[in-house]
Scaffold this active site. Structure first.
Site, PDB file in Angstrom:
ATOM      1  N   SER A 134       0.826  -1.210   0.000  1.00  0.00           N
ATOM      2  CA  SER A 134       0.000   0.000   0.000  1.00  0.00           C
ATOM      3  C   SER A 134       0.861   1.262   0.000  1.00  0.00           C
ATOM      4  O   SER A 134       2.000   1.274   0.467  1.00  0.00           O
ATOM      5  CB  SER A 134      -0.920   0.007   1.219  1.00  0.00           C
ATOM      6  OG  SER A 134      -1.766  -1.116   1.198  1.00  0.00           O
TER       7      SER A 134
HETATM    8  N1  SAH Z   1      -0.838  -4.992   3.971  1.00  0.00           N
HETATM    9  C1  SAH Z   1      -0.134  -4.938   2.705  1.00  0.00           C
HETATM   10  C2  SAH Z   1      -1.078  -4.706   1.564  1.00  0.00           C
HETATM   11  C3  SAH Z   1      -1.291  -5.931   0.769  1.00  0.00           C
HETATM   12  S1  SAH Z   1      -2.418  -5.733  -0.591  1.00  0.00           S
HETATM   13  C4  SAH Z   1       0.936  -3.881   2.794  1.00  0.00           C
HETATM   14  O1  SAH Z   1       1.583  -3.796   3.789  1.00  0.00           O
HETATM   15  O2  SAH Z   1       1.178  -3.162   1.890  1.00  0.00           O
HETATM   16  C5  SAH Z   1      -3.840  -6.532   0.052  1.00  0.00           C
HETATM   17  C6  SAH Z   1      -3.688  -7.993   0.353  1.00  0.00           C
HETATM   18  O3  SAH Z   1      -4.959  -8.458   0.785  1.00  0.00           O
HETATM   19  C7  SAH Z   1      -3.300  -8.872  -0.838  1.00  0.00           C
HETATM   20  O4  SAH Z   1      -2.108  -9.537  -0.538  1.00  0.00           O
HETATM   21  C8  SAH Z   1      -4.468  -9.829  -0.967  1.00  0.00           C
HETATM   22  O5  SAH Z   1      -4.085 -11.148  -1.360  1.00  0.00           O
HETATM   23  C9  SAH Z   1      -5.027  -9.811   0.434  1.00  0.00           C
HETATM   24  N2  SAH Z   1      -6.422 -10.271   0.560  1.00  0.00           N
HETATM   25  C10 SAH Z   1      -7.488 -10.021  -0.226  1.00  0.00           C
HETATM   26  N3  SAH Z   1      -8.585 -10.641   0.258  1.00  0.00           N
HETATM   27  C11 SAH Z   1      -8.191 -11.302   1.398  1.00  0.00           C
HETATM   28  C12 SAH Z   1      -8.848 -12.144   2.330  1.00  0.00           C
HETATM   29  N4  SAH Z   1     -10.154 -12.464   2.220  1.00  0.00           N
HETATM   30  N5  SAH Z   1      -8.132 -12.640   3.368  1.00  0.00           N
HETATM   31  C13 SAH Z   1      -6.811 -12.358   3.514  1.00  0.00           C
HETATM   32  N6  SAH Z   1      -6.128 -11.580   2.639  1.00  0.00           N
HETATM   33  C14 SAH Z   1      -6.810 -11.060   1.598  1.00  0.00           C
END
Ligand code: SAH
Length: 287
Positions: A134
């Site tokens: 993010s």
């Molecule tokens: N927290 C991260 C952002 C990752 S992007 C950071 O530090 O930048 C969002 C993430 O949410 C992705 O890896 C995606 O696979 C995950 N995601 C989407 N739906 C989800 C769910 N139902 N359970 C767990 N993870 C999920």
């Protein structure tokens, strides 16, 4: 700017009707100019270079990101990180604990080396599997909102949905006693594990699974943060908040908004809409 309708998926009978409760968003007016999260746009822009694992077996095995301090080139020095934090403060984030946490987590170590020189720009960046790390501003903003009710005290138990590469979990670990984080894509769960291991952060627990179900075995949480946008906030997550707890989530499809939901009673929640944002989608099940 705030919208206190109760719009999340609770049966009407389960929602206590109360006069709208002021959400403790002391900086709402100042924050009216927000930087939209650009996760999906960036994921799309980098799409060609970020094939799905099936199309690119080489990417399927997550590569351990080195924590070699030599990677701290002048481009990614502490001064660059400080500049990022100053920019985030200018964008309206004021909580000093959050700013300090953002300054101490080496964001570039959560990315592929090829992207690490861009680690401190104000954008989300690809981490593989069509997902993104993010944008720094939105990470800080969401954690600040999450901390809002703690009156300067550390949060106790926080649940993150969407570990991705583990960056936000590392920032959360500075403001919460225990951080639980769930990721639904196995190779990303493993990538986060290998990114975080050399940092020896003792208070993060990573789980592989569907975060839409929450983590009943560790509930209740006084903070829940979603890093992916659903059309609504799953009810299981609302039920796993403590009374007085806060949940921060992007909600929507093409048009997304950041929502703050507070549990104000055993069966009463309030919601406030804070600003526009842009996240990858929340998906059910595991991959
Ligand atoms: N927290 C991260 C952002 C990752 S992007 C950071 O530090 O930048 C969002 C993430 O949410 C992705 O890896 C995606 O696979 C995950 N995601 C989407 N739906 C989800 C769910 N139902 N359970 C767990 N993870 C999920």
């Amino acid at each position: 700017m705030t919208d206190k309708d109760k719009r999340f998926p609770l049966s009407l009978g389960s929602i206590g009707v109360r006069s709208p409760q002021a959400i403790g968003d002391r900086n709402a007016a100042r924050r009216s100019v927000a930087t939209p999260q650009t996760a999906t746009r960036n994921a799309a822009r980098h799409g060609e270079r970020m094939p799905l694992p099936a199309a690119a077996p080489a990417r399927a095995a997550p590569q351990r990101i080195q924590s070699d301090p030599d990677r701290a080139t002048p481009l990614i020095s502490p001064a660059v990180r400080r500049a990022m934090v100053e920019r985030i403060a200018r964008q309206g984030v004021q909580d000093r604990r959050v700013l300090a946490a953002m300054e101490s987590v080496p964001r570039h170590l959560f990315m592929e080396p090829a992207l690490s020189s861009q680690a401190y720009i104000d954008a989300s960046l690809p981490i593989g599997y069509h997902q993104t790390i993010s944008q720094p501003y939105i990470v800080a903003r969401m954690i600040e909102v999450l901390c809002g009710a703690s009156n300067g005290a550390r949060l106790e138990r926080v649940l993150e949905i969407g570990t991705g590469c583990g960056y936000q979990a590392a920032v959360l670990a500075h403001v919460a006693r225990d951080v639980y984080s769930i990721e639904r894509i196995k190779p990303l769960h493993e990538l986060a594990r290998s990114n975080l291991r050399p940092m020896r952060i003792a208070n993060i627990r990573l789980h592989y699974g569907d975060g839409m179900l929450g983590l009943p075995q560790a509930a209740p949480f006084d903070g829940i943060i979603l890093a992916a946008a659903g059309l609504e906030v799953p009810q299981a997550l609302l039920e796993q908040l403590t009374v007085g707890g806060r949940l921060v989530a992007p909600v929507g499809a093409r048009h997304q908004v950041l929502q703050l939901i507070e549990r104000i009673g055993p069966s009463e929640w309030t919601t406030a809409t804070l600003e526009d944002c842009h996240f990858v989608p929340l998906r059910a099940g595991t991959a």
